[in-house]
Design a protein around this motif. Structure first.
Motif, short mmCIF file in Angstrom:
data_model
loop_
_atom_site.label_atom_id
_atom_site.label_comp_id
_atom_site.label_asym_id
_atom_site.label_seq_id
_atom_site.Cartn_x
_atom_site.Cartn_y
_atom_site.Cartn_z
N SER A 14 0.83 -1.20 0.00
CA SER A 14 0.00 0.00 0.00
C SER A 14 0.87 1.26 0.00
O SER A 14 0.46 2.29 -0.53
CB SER A 14 -0.96 0.01 1.19
N LEU A 15 2.06 1.17 0.57
CA LEU A 15 3.00 2.28 0.54
C LEU A 15 3.43 2.57 -0.90
O LEU A 15 3.54 3.72 -1.31
CB LEU A 15 4.22 1.92 1.39
N ASP A 17 1.69 2.08 -3.44
CA ASP A 17 0.54 2.56 -4.20
C ASP A 17 0.32 4.06 -4.07
O ASP A 17 -0.54 4.62 -4.75
CB ASP A 17 -0.74 1.82 -3.77
N ASN A 18 1.10 4.72 -3.21
CA ASN A 18 1.01 6.18 -3.13
C ASN A 18 1.39 6.76 -4.49
O ASN A 18 2.24 6.20 -5.19
CB ASN A 18 1.94 6.73 -2.04
N PRO A 19 0.77 7.87 -4.87
CA PRO A 19 1.02 8.45 -6.20
C PRO A 19 2.52 8.63 -6.50
O PRO A 19 3.24 9.26 -5.74
CB PRO A 19 0.30 9.80 -6.14
N VAL A 21 5.09 6.68 -6.37
CA VAL A 21 6.15 5.94 -5.66
C VAL A 21 6.65 4.76 -6.50
O VAL A 21 7.86 4.62 -6.71
CB VAL A 21 5.67 5.47 -4.27
N THR A 54 7.79 8.52 2.26
CA THR A 54 6.41 8.36 1.85
C THR A 54 5.54 8.22 3.10
O THR A 54 5.83 7.40 3.98
CB THR A 54 6.25 7.12 0.95
N GLU A 55 4.51 9.02 3.19
CA GLU A 55 3.62 9.00 4.35
C GLU A 55 2.84 7.69 4.42
O GLU A 55 2.36 7.20 3.40
CB GLU A 55 2.63 10.16 4.30
N SER A 57 -0.47 5.80 5.13
CA SER A 57 -1.85 6.26 5.03
C SER A 57 -2.42 6.41 6.45
O SER A 57 -1.98 5.70 7.37
CB SER A 57 -2.70 5.26 4.24
#
Length: 187
Positions: A14-15, A17-19, A21, A54-55, A57
């Motif tokens: 999911s990390l 999947d951040n825009p 990345v 990367t933040e 979620s």
């Protein structure tokens, strides 16, 4: 065996999947020359920085902290934890990615725990991990990383160790392989 919880490989994915990345990682890894130590080192650091910066979620952050608080509630005193990496391609019959990625011990507090998790995820892109995957034909994007979060035991007053349900050198499965040392056992 200490009590704890798992952060799944799906959380790691999911990390990615951040825009942007996944695309940025592809761009870095696709131009990495594994025979050029300087290129490998530079691109590995950039990949780790990308993952680390990367933040998480809000949902993933809340899930991790919720599990940590539940674990903490089982004990009367504040606890510290081990943040243990576990790559999805570890302990294969023909390759072992074990200990390619980082783990942290004696982690206390919410922010330190989240930070250790992000560093653990980012460690999938150390020089040695990238080189190992290249040498063994593993796709960087098919390998993921989960994290075991476990209550620390007082190994300074006793011993620590690891148990495998196979021989880690040969892949032989009809054995229980146990190692142990006095103290924390960093090696």
């Amino acid at each position: 065996v200490p009590d704890g919880f798992a952060i799944t490989a799906m959380a790691y994915r999911s990390l990615l999947d951040n825009p942007g990345v996944r695309e940025k990682l592809h761009a870095l890894l696709d131009i990495t020359d594994s025979n050029d130590a300087q290129s490998l080192s530079l691109h590995a650091q950039q990949a780790r920085d990308l993952i680390y910066n990367t933040e998480l979620s809000p949902l993933l952050r809340d899930e991790i902290l919720g599990a940590f608080h539940e674990l903490q509630s089982r004990y009367s005193q504040p606890i510290s934890v081990a943040i243990r990496s576990s790559a999805t391609a570890e302990d294969l019959p023909t390759a072992s990615l074990a200990v390619q990625d980082d783990s942290d011990v004696n982690v206390s507090g919410d922010e330190a725990g989240l930070d250790a998790c992000k560093r653990c995820f980012a460690s999938l892109f150390t020089e040695r991990a990238i080189q190992y995957r290249i040498n063994n034909g593993f796709d960087h994007f098919k390998v993921a990383l989960s994290i075991g979060v476990m209550k620390m035991v007082r190994s300074d007053k006793a011993a620590s160790g690891v148990m495998f349900t196979l021989d880690t050198d040969s892949g032989f499965r009809d054995v229980v392989f146990v190692t142990g040392v006095y103290g924390l056992g960093e090696t």
